[in-house]
Design a protein around this motif. Structure first.
Motif, PDB file in Angstrom:
ATOM      1  N   SER A   1      59.053   0.046 -55.545  1.00  0.00           N
ATOM      2  CA  SER A   1      58.296  -0.361 -56.423  1.00  0.00           C
ATOM      3  C   SER A   1      59.161   0.259 -57.856  1.00  0.00           C
ATOM      4  O   SER A   1      59.614  -0.432 -59.006  1.00  0.00           O
ATOM      5  N   VAL A   2      59.268   0.897 -57.828  1.00  0.00           N
ATOM      6  CA  VAL A   2      60.105   1.465 -59.544  1.00  0.00           C
ATOM      7  C   VAL A   2      61.202   1.353 -59.675  1.00  0.00           C
ATOM      8  O   VAL A   2      61.625   1.295 -60.643  1.00  0.00           O
TER       9      VAL A   2
ATOM     10  N   LEU B   1      55.400   3.442 -66.829  1.00  0.00           N
ATOM     11  CA  LEU B   1      54.474   4.236 -66.043  1.00  0.00           C
ATOM     12  C   LEU B   1      54.772   5.672 -66.993  1.00  0.00           C
ATOM     13  O   LEU B   1      54.573   6.883 -67.058  1.00  0.00           O
TER      14      LEU B   1
ATOM     15  N   VAL C   1      55.954   9.229 -58.578  1.00  0.00           N
ATOM     16  CA  VAL C   1      55.720   8.758 -57.404  1.00  0.00           C
ATOM     17  C   VAL C   1      55.492   9.810 -56.520  1.00  0.00           C
ATOM     18  O   VAL C   1      56.168  11.558 -56.103  1.00  0.00           O
TER      19      VAL C   1
ATOM     20  N   ASP D   1      48.564  11.615 -52.824  1.00  0.00           N
ATOM     21  CA  ASP D   1      47.729  11.411 -53.908  1.00  0.00           C
ATOM     22  C   ASP D   1      46.190  12.764 -53.413  1.00  0.00           C
ATOM     23  O   ASP D   1      46.002  13.205 -52.424  1.00  0.00           O
TER      24      ASP D   1
ATOM     25  N   ARG E   1      58.545  -1.185 -65.480  1.00  0.00           N
ATOM     26  CA  ARG E   1      57.045  -1.110 -65.189  1.00  0.00           C
ATOM     27  C   ARG E   1      57.801   0.601 -64.477  1.00  0.00           C
ATOM     28  O   ARG E   1      56.516   1.516 -65.505  1.00  0.00           O
TER      29      ARG E   1
ATOM     30  N   GLY F   1      51.589   6.916 -62.299  1.00  0.00           N
ATOM     31  CA  GLY F   1      51.982   7.353 -61.862  1.00  0.00           C
ATOM     32  C   GLY F   1      52.135   6.054 -60.777  1.00  0.00           C
ATOM     33  O   GLY F   1      51.406   5.334 -60.885  1.00  0.00           O
ATOM     34  N   ARG F   2      52.919   6.851 -59.330  1.00  0.00           N
ATOM     35  CA  ARG F   2      52.071   5.850 -58.343  1.00  0.00           C
ATOM     36  C   ARG F   2      51.993   7.041 -57.442  1.00  0.00           C
ATOM     37  O   ARG F   2      52.287   8.223 -56.967  1.00  0.00           O
TER      38      ARG F   2
ATOM     39  N   ALA G   1      56.508   2.923 -52.737  1.00  0.00           N
ATOM     40  CA  ALA G   1      56.297   3.206 -53.701  1.00  0.00           C
ATOM     41  C   ALA G   1      57.337   3.566 -54.766  1.00  0.00           C
ATOM     42  O   ALA G   1      57.539   3.057 -56.097  1.00  0.00           O
TER      43      ALA G   1
ATOM     44  N   ASP H   1      47.116   6.161 -60.677  1.00  0.00           N
ATOM     45  CA  ASP H   1      48.082   4.946 -59.508  1.00  0.00           C
ATOM     46  C   ASP H   1      47.714   4.119 -60.202  1.00  0.00           C
ATOM     47  O   ASP H   1      47.353   3.264 -60.693  1.00  0.00           O
ATOM     48  N   GLY H   2      49.385   3.368 -59.863  1.00  0.00           N
ATOM     49  CA  GLY H   2      49.242   2.176 -60.939  1.00  0.00           C
ATOM     50  C   GLY H   2      49.683   2.140 -62.652  1.00  0.00           C
ATOM     51  O   GLY H   2      50.089   1.535 -63.270  1.00  0.00           O
TER      52      GLY H   2
ATOM     53  N   VAL I   1      50.451   8.041 -52.956  1.00  0.00           N
ATOM     54  CA  VAL I   1      50.551   7.630 -52.068  1.00  0.00           C
ATOM     55  C   VAL I   1      49.680   8.664 -51.022  1.00  0.00           C
ATOM     56  O   VAL I   1      50.057   9.542 -51.191  1.00  0.00           O
TER      57      VAL I   1
END
Length: 184
Positions: A140-141, A151, A106, A109, A147, A123-124, A137, A119-120, A126
């Motif tokens: 969520s992982v 990723l 994560v 950005d 998921r 990786g994620r 984020a 993103d998504g 933000v």
């Protein structure tokens, strides 16, 4: 405990890494993951300020600052989610190491992470300076380990396009096309 989630990063501890934002995000994560730990490896001028900040937000007993580590593979083996909280970042060696190692990442950005992660997908990403988004984020992982694995696998695939041979070939192709246009 071995089952406790471990979030981590490796960085030079300086202001532009915005590691206080990561600590703030971690403090929010504690609501959903009270057994979690945060490890921030590295050395630099902000180490004592980070320690104080962890104390101020009430997570100093859960934040580890082990200093410089040259065993990046061991650190990446131990952590469940890697995080980059920087205000600005080039193509981060830590991000590339996470991609190669298969550690879900994560990141903010900004700059380099935006260039190498989707993103998504791999990786994620933000917004910078948003501990809530960073915490969400990461959560969520942690909530969906499958998921996170997907990723990390996609990130490893993307890394294949970033090898020196591949990038050099892309530049050679570009020069050939530009020369062909210039001659035509």
């Amino acid at each position: 405990a071995p089952q406790a989630p471990l979030i981590g990063t490796i960085a030079v501890l300086r202001p532009e890494k915005a590691l206080t934002v990561l600590i703030d995000a971690f403090a929010r994560l504690m609501r959903s993951f009270p057994e979690a730990r945060l490890v921030i490896c590295g050395r630099g001028p902000c180490r004592s300020a980070l320690s104080r900040h962890a104390e101020e937000v009430g997570v100093s007993d859960r934040v580890l600052l082990p200093g410089y580590r040259d065993d990046v593979g061991n650190v990446l083996d131990a952590i469940d989610v890697a995080a980059i909280s920087s205000d600005r970042e080039g193509t981060s060696l830590f991000a590339l190491e996470c991609m190669a190692h298969g550690t879900p990442l994560v990141a903010t950005d900004v700059g380099g992470p935006h260039d190498i992660l989707e993103d998504g997908v791999s990786g994620r990403l933000v917004a910078p300076r948003d501990p809530g988004a960073l915490a969400d984020a990461i959560a969520s992982v942690l909530h969906d380990r499958d998921r996170g694995s997907a990723l990390a696998a996609a990130a490893r695939e993307r890394l294949q396009g970033l090898t020196i041979d591949h990038v050099a070939g892309c530049f050679a192709d570009l020069y050939e096309r530009l020369m062909a246009k210039a001659v035509a």
